[in-house]
Write a protein that holds these residues in place. Sequence first.
Motif, mmCIF file in Angstrom:
data_model
loop_
_atom_site.group_PDB
_atom_site.id
_atom_site.type_symbol
_atom_site.label_atom_id
_atom_site.label_comp_id
_atom_site.label_asym_id
_atom_site.label_seq_id
_atom_site.Cartn_x
_atom_site.Cartn_y
_atom_site.Cartn_z
ATOM 1 N N LYS A 1 -74.956 26.507 33.020
ATOM 2 C CA LYS A 1 -73.492 26.613 32.858
ATOM 3 C C LYS A 1 -72.774 25.445 33.538
ATOM 4 O O LYS A 1 -71.547 25.391 33.529
ATOM 5 N N GLU A 2 -73.546 24.555 34.146
ATOM 6 C CA GLU A 2 -73.006 23.397 34.867
ATOM 7 C C GLU A 2 -72.066 23.825 36.000
ATOM 8 O O GLU A 2 -71.068 23.184 36.287
ATOM 9 N N SER A 3 -72.446 24.926 36.646
ATOM 10 C CA SER A 3 -71.705 25.435 37.798
ATOM 11 C C SER A 3 -72.242 24.780 39.064
ATOM 12 O O SER A 3 -73.435 24.481 39.171
ATOM 13 N N ASP A 4 -71.357 24.569 40.045
ATOM 14 C CA ASP A 4 -71.807 24.027 41.322
ATOM 15 C C ASP A 4 -72.026 25.126 42.363
ATOM 16 O O ASP A 4 -72.203 24.849 43.557
ATOM 17 N N SER A 5 -72.039 26.381 41.924
ATOM 18 C CA SER A 5 -72.289 27.490 42.844
ATOM 19 C C SER A 5 -73.759 27.540 43.237
ATOM 20 O O SER A 5 -74.637 27.080 42.501
ATOM 21 N N ARG A 6 -74.010 28.116 44.391
ATOM 22 C CA ARG A 6 -75.368 28.217 44.914
ATOM 23 C C ARG A 6 -75.833 29.661 44.971
ATOM 24 O O ARG A 6 -75.028 30.597 45.024
ATOM 25 N N ILE A 7 -77.135 29.822 45.010
ATOM 26 C CA ILE A 7 -77.776 31.116 45.246
ATOM 27 C C ILE A 7 -78.447 31.073 46.617
ATOM 28 O O ILE A 7 -79.240 30.171 46.900
ATOM 29 N N PHE A 8 -78.105 32.033 47.471
ATOM 30 C CA PHE A 8 -78.794 32.226 48.740
ATOM 31 C C PHE A 8 -79.579 33.526 48.621
ATOM 32 O O PHE A 8 -79.028 34.554 48.201
ATOM 33 N N ASN A 9 -80.860 33.496 48.955
ATOM 34 C CA ASN A 9 -81.699 34.691 48.806
ATOM 35 C C ASN A 9 -82.405 34.991 50.125
ATOM 36 O O ASN A 9 -83.208 34.193 50.596
ATOM 37 N N LEU A 10 -82.053 36.130 50.740
ATOM 38 C CA LEU A 10 -82.697 36.551 51.981
ATOM 39 C C LEU A 10 -83.905 37.418 51.663
ATOM 40 O O LEU A 10 -83.770 38.475 51.022
ATOM 41 N N LEU A 11 -85.077 36.966 52.093
ATOM 42 C CA LEU A 11 -86.297 37.755 51.926
ATOM 43 C C LEU A 11 -87.025 37.819 53.263
ATOM 44 O O LEU A 11 -86.590 37.216 54.245
ATOM 45 N N SER A 12 -88.113 38.549 53.298
ATOM 46 C CA SER A 12 -88.788 38.802 54.572
ATOM 47 C C SER A 12 -90.197 38.235 54.568
ATOM 48 O O SER A 12 -90.771 37.927 53.518
ATOM 49 N N ASP A 13 -90.768 38.141 55.777
ATOM 50 C CA ASP A 13 -92.157 37.687 55.862
ATOM 51 C C ASP A 13 -93.088 38.652 55.124
ATOM 52 O O ASP A 13 -94.072 38.234 54.518
ATOM 53 N N GLY A 14 -92.775 39.943 55.147
ATOM 54 C CA GLY A 14 -93.602 40.905 54.424
ATOM 55 C C GLY A 14 -93.612 40.672 52.925
ATOM 56 O O GLY A 14 -94.614 40.941 52.248
ATOM 57 N N GLU A 15 -92.512 40.149 52.395
ATOM 58 C CA GLU A 15 -92.457 39.882 50.956
ATOM 59 C C GLU A 15 -93.365 38.733 50.539
ATOM 60 O O GLU A 15 -93.647 38.560 49.345
ATOM 61 N N LEU A 16 -93.809 37.954 51.508
ATOM 62 C CA LEU A 16 -94.736 36.871 51.181
ATOM 63 C C LEU A 16 -96.107 37.418 50.823
ATOM 64 O O LEU A 16 -96.980 36.681 50.353
ATOM 65 N N ASN A 17 -96.330 38.733 51.009
ATOM 66 C CA ASN A 17 -97.555 39.383 50.539
ATOM 67 C C ASN A 17 -97.547 39.580 49.024
ATOM 68 O O ASN A 17 -98.589 39.829 48.423
ATOM 69 N N GLU A 18 -96.360 39.508 48.433
ATOM 70 C CA GLU A 18 -96.201 39.832 47.017
ATOM 71 C C GLU A 18 -96.461 38.600 46.149
ATOM 72 O O GLU A 18 -95.820 37.557 46.311
#
Length: 286
Positions: A144-161
């Motif tokens: 869409k040529e947007s300059d908005s950003r995505i910030f995604n908070l995840l956890s160390d436990g999710e690195l198992n997935e």
Amino acid sequence: MSQTATSSQASAIEALRQRAYKIRRNSLRMGEVQGQGYVGQALGVADVLAVSYFRALKLDPKNPEWEERDRFLLSIGHYAIALYAVLIEAGVIAEEEIEDYGSDDSILPMSGMADYTPGMEITGGSLGHGLGIGVGMALGLKRKESDSRIFNLLSDGELNEGSTWEAVASAAHWKLDNLIALVDVNDQQADDKSSTVLNYEPIADKWVAFGWETYRVDGNDLEALVEAFDSAMQSNSDKPRVIICDTLMGRGVPFLETRDKTHFIRVDENEWSVALKQLDEVYGVQ
């Protein structure tokens, strides 16, 4: 650096410190309402949230669905109490809602659900899906040529997935420089220490190998967080960015900092007022 610049930076850090204090206090107040909640994680990640919402994100508190906003995705749905706390501090959610936390028909359910809560972008109950959703959103914004950003908070436990690492690979492939992942490393998950269940080290090297611009900081050091966020946002690289944040569950409340850590820190009925009092003392609030 000039004295004026140094003074300005010190003022900015102090302002963020006060935001983090209020985020922690909001979390404890909600926990006291229900007598439970993932307050250990909320206390630990409060500094990361303060820098995210009051340094990095572009948002309109009066219009949480503003099209030009940056999106903050809470992949770890059980951290909802922490996100509510910062949304209250940011003015997206009214402070009075604290008293209904976790109650029937409350807009603040125990686990985050997008349909219920203003400012809650996704429902992140099943772990391992948030970053994949973030990749899709970031790619959509690019197209869409947007300059908005995505910030995604995840956890160390999710690195198992495995799904997390599929998303990591996809983000690098699509050169999603509008995606910033935040990994809360507190070394705790449901069954044991995260490092015991499935060792995640060398965590930074793994993200680098997957093609991400990678930063690792003390997630309870506001100056280090500001430097990492600023560097990630100002970088001219076409790579997605990740800020790995080592945090301490219970941070800001001394007796919870030293309590034996489990995924769910138990706080007895008589301890909520003690926790609030200790937090005030740590931050010099009378």
